[in-house]
Scaffold this motif. Structure first.
Motif, PDB file in Angstrom:
ATOM      1  N   LEU A 122      15.316  -9.662 -18.099  1.00  0.00           N
ATOM      2  CA  LEU A 122      13.880  -9.432 -18.216  1.00  0.00           C
ATOM      3  C   LEU A 122      13.119 -10.755 -18.128  1.00  0.00           C
ATOM      4  CD1 LEU A 122      11.481  -7.526 -18.804  1.00  0.00           C
ATOM      5  CD2 LEU A 122      11.937  -7.875 -21.247  1.00  0.00           C
ATOM      6  N   ALA A 123      13.677 -11.799 -18.723  1.00  0.00           N
ATOM      7  CA  ALA A 123      13.019 -13.110 -18.683  1.00  0.00           C
ATOM      8  C   ALA A 123      12.906 -13.633 -17.253  1.00  0.00           C
ATOM      9  CB  ALA A 123      13.790 -14.099 -19.556  1.00  0.00           C
ATOM     10  N   VAL A 124      13.937 -13.415 -16.439  1.00  0.00           N
ATOM     11  CA  VAL A 124      13.888 -13.864 -15.050  1.00  0.00           C
ATOM     12  C   VAL A 124      12.813 -13.086 -14.286  1.00  0.00           C
ATOM     13  CG1 VAL A 124      15.165 -14.016 -12.876  1.00  0.00           C
ATOM     14  CG2 VAL A 124      16.297 -14.602 -15.036  1.00  0.00           C
ATOM     15  N   TYR A 125      12.787 -11.778 -14.465  1.00  0.00           N
ATOM     16  CA  TYR A 125      11.783 -10.961 -13.771  1.00  0.00           C
ATOM     17  C   TYR A 125      10.379 -11.421 -14.120  1.00  0.00           C
ATOM     18  CZ  TYR A 125       9.118  -6.890 -12.217  1.00  0.00           C
ATOM     19  OH  TYR A 125       8.194  -6.064 -11.597  1.00  0.00           O
ATOM     20  N   ARG A 126      10.114 -11.569 -15.393  1.00  0.00           N
ATOM     21  CA  ARG A 126       8.748 -11.878 -15.823  1.00  0.00           C
ATOM     22  C   ARG A 126       8.339 -13.300 -15.429  1.00  0.00           C
ATOM     23  NH1 ARG A 126       6.910  -7.867 -19.976  1.00  0.00           N
ATOM     24  NH2 ARG A 126       5.352  -9.424 -20.579  1.00  0.00           N
ATOM     25  N   SER A 127       9.264 -14.243 -15.513  1.00  0.00           N
ATOM     26  CA  SER A 127       8.907 -15.604 -15.115  1.00  0.00           C
ATOM     27  C   SER A 127       8.712 -15.706 -13.609  1.00  0.00           C
ATOM     28  CB  SER A 127       9.966 -16.600 -15.599  1.00  0.00           C
ATOM     29  OG  SER A 127      11.212 -16.367 -14.973  1.00  0.00           O
ATOM     30  N   THR A 128       9.491 -14.977 -12.855  1.00  0.00           N
ATOM     31  CA  THR A 128       9.355 -14.988 -11.400  1.00  0.00           C
ATOM     32  C   THR A 128       7.966 -14.548 -10.973  1.00  0.00           C
ATOM     33  OG1 THR A 128      11.715 -14.590 -11.036  1.00  0.00           O
ATOM     34  CG2 THR A 128      10.227 -13.973  -9.248  1.00  0.00           C
ATOM     35  N   TYR A 129       7.425 -13.540 -11.643  1.00  0.00           N
ATOM     36  CA  TYR A 129       6.121 -13.002 -11.273  1.00  0.00           C
ATOM     37  C   TYR A 129       4.979 -13.538 -12.126  1.00  0.00           C
ATOM     38  CZ  TYR A 129       8.558  -9.795  -8.177  1.00  0.00           C
ATOM     39  OH  TYR A 129       9.327  -9.263  -7.159  1.00  0.00           O
ATOM     40  N   GLY A 130       5.247 -14.548 -12.929  1.00  0.00           N
ATOM     41  CA  GLY A 130       4.188 -15.162 -13.710  1.00  0.00           C
ATOM     42  C   GLY A 130       3.664 -14.302 -14.845  1.00  0.00           C
ATOM     43  N   LEU A 131       4.490 -13.375 -15.336  1.00  0.00           N
ATOM     44  CA  LEU A 131       4.087 -12.538 -16.470  1.00  0.00           C
ATOM     45  C   LEU A 131       4.397 -13.265 -17.774  1.00  0.00           C
ATOM     46  CD1 LEU A 131       5.486  -9.069 -15.298  1.00  0.00           C
ATOM     47  CD2 LEU A 131       3.274 -10.126 -14.772  1.00  0.00           C
ATOM     48  N   PRO A 132       3.669 -12.976 -18.837  1.00  0.00           N
ATOM     49  CA  PRO A 132       3.949 -13.643 -20.110  1.00  0.00           C
ATOM     50  C   PRO A 132       5.347 -13.318 -20.618  1.00  0.00           C
ATOM     51  CG  PRO A 132       2.413 -11.823 -20.411  1.00  0.00           C
ATOM     52  CD  PRO A 132       2.538 -12.028 -18.947  1.00  0.00           C
ATOM     53  N   ALA A 133       5.939 -14.276 -21.301  1.00  0.00           N
ATOM     54  CA  ALA A 133       7.290 -14.078 -21.829  1.00  0.00           C
ATOM     55  C   ALA A 133       7.310 -12.912 -22.809  1.00  0.00           C
ATOM     56  CB  ALA A 133       7.776 -15.354 -22.510  1.00  0.00           C
ATOM     57  N   CYS A 134       8.392 -12.140 -22.771  1.00  0.00           N
ATOM     58  CA  CYS A 134       8.583 -11.021 -23.702  1.00  0.00           C
ATOM     59  C   CYS A 134       9.987 -11.148 -24.260  1.00  0.00           C
ATOM     60  CB  CYS A 134       8.387  -9.688 -22.977  1.00  0.00           C
ATOM     61  SG  CYS A 134       8.381  -8.242 -24.074  1.00  0.00           S
ATOM     62  N   THR A 135      10.095 -11.730 -25.434  1.00  0.00           N
ATOM     63  CA  THR A 135      11.387 -12.077 -26.004  1.00  0.00           C
ATOM     64  C   THR A 135      11.508 -11.592 -27.448  1.00  0.00           C
ATOM     65  OG1 THR A 135      10.644 -14.206 -26.887  1.00  0.00           O
ATOM     66  CG2 THR A 135      11.390 -14.169 -24.589  1.00  0.00           C
ATOM     67  N   THR A 136      12.732 -11.603 -27.932  1.00  0.00           N
ATOM     68  CA  THR A 136      12.955 -11.310 -29.353  1.00  0.00           C
ATOM     69  C   THR A 136      12.257 -12.345 -30.216  1.00  0.00           C
ATOM     70  OG1 THR A 136      15.110 -10.320 -28.828  1.00  0.00           O
ATOM     71  CG2 THR A 136      14.724 -10.960 -31.121  1.00  0.00           C
ATOM     72  N   ALA A 137      12.310 -13.600 -29.788  1.00  0.00           N
ATOM     73  CA  ALA A 137      11.740 -14.694 -30.578  1.00  0.00           C
ATOM     74  C   ALA A 137      10.242 -14.570 -30.758  1.00  0.00           C
ATOM     75  CB  ALA A 137      12.079 -16.032 -29.925  1.00  0.00           C
ATOM     76  N   ASN A 138       9.520 -14.114 -29.729  1.00  0.00           N
ATOM     77  CA  ASN A 138       8.060 -14.011 -29.874  1.00  0.00           C
ATOM     78  C   ASN A 138       7.602 -12.624 -30.328  1.00  0.00           C
ATOM     79  OD1 ASN A 138       8.021 -12.350 -27.576  1.00  0.00           O
ATOM     80  ND2 ASN A 138       7.148 -13.916 -26.238  1.00  0.00           N
ATOM     81  N   GLY A 139       8.567 -11.747 -30.629  1.00  0.00           N
ATOM     82  CA  GLY A 139       8.239 -10.431 -31.180  1.00  0.00           C
ATOM     83  C   GLY A 139       7.847  -9.387 -30.159  1.00  0.00           C
ATOM     84  N   CYS A 140       7.905  -9.735 -28.880  1.00  0.00           N
ATOM     85  CA  CYS A 140       7.521  -8.778 -27.837  1.00  0.00           C
ATOM     86  C   CYS A 140       8.652  -7.810 -27.509  1.00  0.00           C
ATOM     87  CB  CYS A 140       7.094  -9.529 -26.582  1.00  0.00           C
ATOM     88  SG  CYS A 140       6.765  -8.486 -25.152  1.00  0.00           S
ATOM     89  N   PHE A 141       9.890  -8.299 -27.511  1.00  0.00           N
ATOM     90  CA  PHE A 141      11.039  -7.491 -27.108  1.00  0.00           C
ATOM     91  C   PHE A 141      11.956  -7.243 -28.288  1.00  0.00           C
ATOM     92  CE2 PHE A 141      15.505  -7.287 -25.695  1.00  0.00           C
ATOM     93  CZ  PHE A 141      15.442  -6.188 -24.840  1.00  0.00           C
ATOM     94  N   SER A 142      12.470  -6.030 -28.379  1.00  0.00           N
ATOM     95  CA  SER A 142      13.508  -5.734 -29.369  1.00  0.00           C
ATOM     96  C   SER A 142      14.483  -4.736 -28.786  1.00  0.00           C
ATOM     97  CB  SER A 142      12.901  -5.213 -30.677  1.00  0.00           C
ATOM     98  OG  SER A 142      12.073  -4.092 -30.444  1.00  0.00           O
ATOM     99  N   LYS A 143      15.723  -4.851 -29.216  1.00  0.00           N
ATOM    100  CA  LYS A 143      16.788  -3.967 -28.743  1.00  0.00           C
ATOM    101  C   LYS A 143      17.559  -3.440 -29.932  1.00  0.00           C
ATOM    102  CE  LYS A 143      20.715  -5.448 -26.789  1.00  0.00           C
ATOM    103  NZ  LYS A 143      21.727  -5.924 -25.780  1.00  0.00           N
ATOM    104  N   VAL A 144      17.707  -2.117 -30.015  1.00  0.00           N
ATOM    105  CA  VAL A 144      18.408  -1.488 -31.130  1.00  0.00           C
ATOM    106  C   VAL A 144      19.329  -0.405 -30.598  1.00  0.00           C
ATOM    107  CG1 VAL A 144      16.515  -1.938 -32.752  1.00  0.00           C
ATOM    108  CG2 VAL A 144      16.606   0.247 -31.526  1.00  0.00           C
ATOM    109  N   ASN A 145      20.242   0.044 -31.461  1.00  0.00           N
ATOM    110  CA  ASN A 145      21.072   1.186 -31.098  1.00  0.00           C
ATOM    111  C   ASN A 145      20.378   2.475 -31.508  1.00  0.00           C
ATOM    112  OD1 ASN A 145      21.526   1.540 -33.870  1.00  0.00           O
ATOM    113  ND2 ASN A 145      23.489   0.453 -33.819  1.00  0.00           N
ATOM    114  N   GLN A 146      21.028   3.609 -31.314  1.00  0.00           N
ATOM    115  CA  GLN A 146      20.342   4.881 -31.534  1.00  0.00           C
ATOM    116  C   GLN A 146      20.019   5.148 -33.001  1.00  0.00           C
ATOM    117  OE1 GLN A 146      23.340   7.600 -29.836  1.00  0.00           O
ATOM    118  NE2 GLN A 146      23.444   8.597 -31.826  1.00  0.00           N
ATOM    119  N   SER A 147      20.630   4.387 -33.902  1.00  0.00           N
ATOM    120  CA  SER A 147      20.309   4.506 -35.325  1.00  0.00           C
ATOM    121  C   SER A 147      19.196   3.556 -35.740  1.00  0.00           C
ATOM    122  CB  SER A 147      21.558   4.233 -36.177  1.00  0.00           C
ATOM    123  OG  SER A 147      22.571   5.187 -35.895  1.00  0.00           O
ATOM    124  N   GLY A 148      18.800   2.662 -34.836  1.00  0.00           N
ATOM    125  CA  GLY A 148      17.746   1.711 -35.135  1.00  0.00           C
ATOM    126  C   GLY A 148      18.241   0.360 -35.606  1.00  0.00           C
ATOM    127  N   ALA A 149      19.567   0.167 -35.627  1.00  0.00           N
ATOM    128  CA  ALA A 149      20.132  -1.118 -36.059  1.00  0.00           C
ATOM    129  C   ALA A 149      20.196  -2.073 -34.878  1.00  0.00           C
ATOM    130  CB  ALA A 149      21.521  -0.904 -36.653  1.00  0.00           C
TER     131      ALA A 149
END
Length: 418
Positions: A122-149
């Motif tokens: 996702l970071a490569v896609y967004r940087s390639t097109y000049g979109l703002p970073a969306c990462t776990t560190a900046n709170g934009c991106f999160s990834k969890v399993n089906q239980s929410g962990a």
């Protein structure tokens, strides 16, 4: 919920076929792309009780990642260096979308299995097109399993291409939106449904589902997972053309997204769209035998729920650029690829809904059918989604003026309909 044996669709097949569950083989091949030369279904046919993703990848176009494709900190990249396939600027131009909006929205993506490279891709896609970073560190991106962990599911399910497509299309539509990736333990319908519930519990305002399975007698029992008033639940119509509709798109609480072929044109809009039907497959449409017709659908020849409601580009021949490194089980190389299917149109429309910021409108898709919405939708006229079973000249499989099955009420034209 009542079963109907007199559908226009089932007049040929007979009600007994539906009751026996021998639907997919009787109507159309589950993998419409198997006989085609340059497109492959990302997910193969699903076994009973499981769903398949609807992504379709071009196998004749690939570009490896290299530094010249990355925009860098200044967000600048030469147009000549852009990957093949449509990028965010193309899609915003085609659908008349604003560059800002959705900062208070969280779009959830539900898929099966883990993609360990999801955030990095996702970071490569967004940087390639000049979109703002969306990462776990900046709170934009999160990834969890089906239980929410935060821990990942037990294994890669071969949905890496699908996951990258979903992440990139939400980003293309709504660069300022937060993204929540919920990875189900498997493609079992119960695991995927539980993941939708988890996404809503964790605060998603929109949930996109780029997968499905042919409706059957058990379909009504799955509806609760996709019924969350106040949250927009969006799903792909499918990629097998006209036939039996797929769940979850068939649920009346879901915005069912069909597909178009989008091309640049020398006209006032600058783009043309027709119903998607090309090498690789076609946007699915169909008349439900198990879900009652909602009051807001008034098409004449389907007594049940009709799919789809709206649409956007889904044709892999005219598809978006996607960056993916998790190509497990695919005849693709890591890097830039062109990927389509209604797996592209569903996350894109979910992103457009988020861009507008009115998820509470979508307890169902009724707002798209209101007269006031027509100016905010491109009425897609031309083409059909016939891959086997033909509805004749009927709207159920032909893109006609007004409502039709392959493209619904049309594609986004700005945000006034959203």
């Amino acid at each position: 919920m009542i079963r109907r044996g007199n559908h226009r669709l089932f007049a040929v097949l007979g009600a007994a076929v539906l009751a026996a569950g021998a639907i997919t083989a009787a109507v159309a091949p589950a993998n419409a792309a198997t006989a085609k030369s340059n497109v492959k279904d990302v997910c193969g046919a699903a076994k009973p009780g499981f769903d398949r993703c609807f992504a379709q990848a071009r196998i004749d176009v690939h570009e490896p990642a290299h530094i010249g494709r990355v925009a860098g900190a200044a967000g600048k990249a030469a147009a000549a260096a852009a990957p093949a396939g449509f990028g965010p600027a193309d899609l915003h131009a085609a659908y008349n979308l604003p560059s800002a909006g959705g900062a208070n929205q969280t779009v959830a993506i539900v898929d099966a299995g883990d993609d360990p490279a999801a955030e990095a891709d996702l970071a490569v896609y967004r940087s390639t097109y000049g979109l703002p970073a969306c990462t776990t560190a900046n709170g934009c991106f999160s990834k969890v399993n089906q239980s929410g962990a935060a821990s990942s599911p037990p294994a890669d399910q071969g949905w890496g291409v699908e996951i990258s497509l979903d992440l990139d299309m939400v980003s293309a539509a709504c660069p300022q939106c937060k993204i929540l990736l919920v990875e189900a333990d498997s493609a079992n319908t119960n695991d995927l449904g539980a993941s939708v519930d988890t996404a809503v519990r964790l605060g998603a305002t929109e949930v996109t589902n780029s997968y499905g399975g042919t409706e059957s007698s058990v379909t009504p029992g799955d509806a609760a997972h996709y019924t969350h008033p106040g949250v927009a639940i969006v799903a792909s119509s499918g990629d097998s053309g006209y036939g039996i509709p797929n769940e979850p798109a068939v649920f009346s609480s879901v915005v069912a997204v069909g597909g178009t072929s989008l091309t640049k044109a020398a006209d006032a809009r600058g783009w043309t769209e027709t119903a998607w039907n090309s090498d690789g497959g076609a946007a699915s449409s169909g008349c439900s035998a198990w879900i009652d017709k909602p009051t807001w659908q008034t098409d004449a020849n389907c007594p049940g729920r009709m799919v789809a409601d709206v649409s956007a580009d889904a044709d892999p021949q005219t598809g978006p650029a996607v960056y993916v490194t998790d190509t497990l089980g695919q005849p693709l190389q890591p890097g830039w690829n062109i990927v389509g299917g209604t797996s592209a149109s569903s996350p894109f429309v979910a992103g457009v809904i988020a861009l507008a910021g009115n998820p509470g409108k979508y307890a169902d898709a009724s707002s798209f059918y209101a007269p006031a919405a027509r100016g905010g939708l491109n009425d897609v006229v031309g083409g059909n989604n016939v891959t086997g079973l033909d509805c004749g000249g009927d709207y159920q499989c032909n893109a006609v003026a007004g409502y039709d099955g392959p493209t619904g009420m049309g594609s986004p034209n700005g945000l006034s309909a959203f």
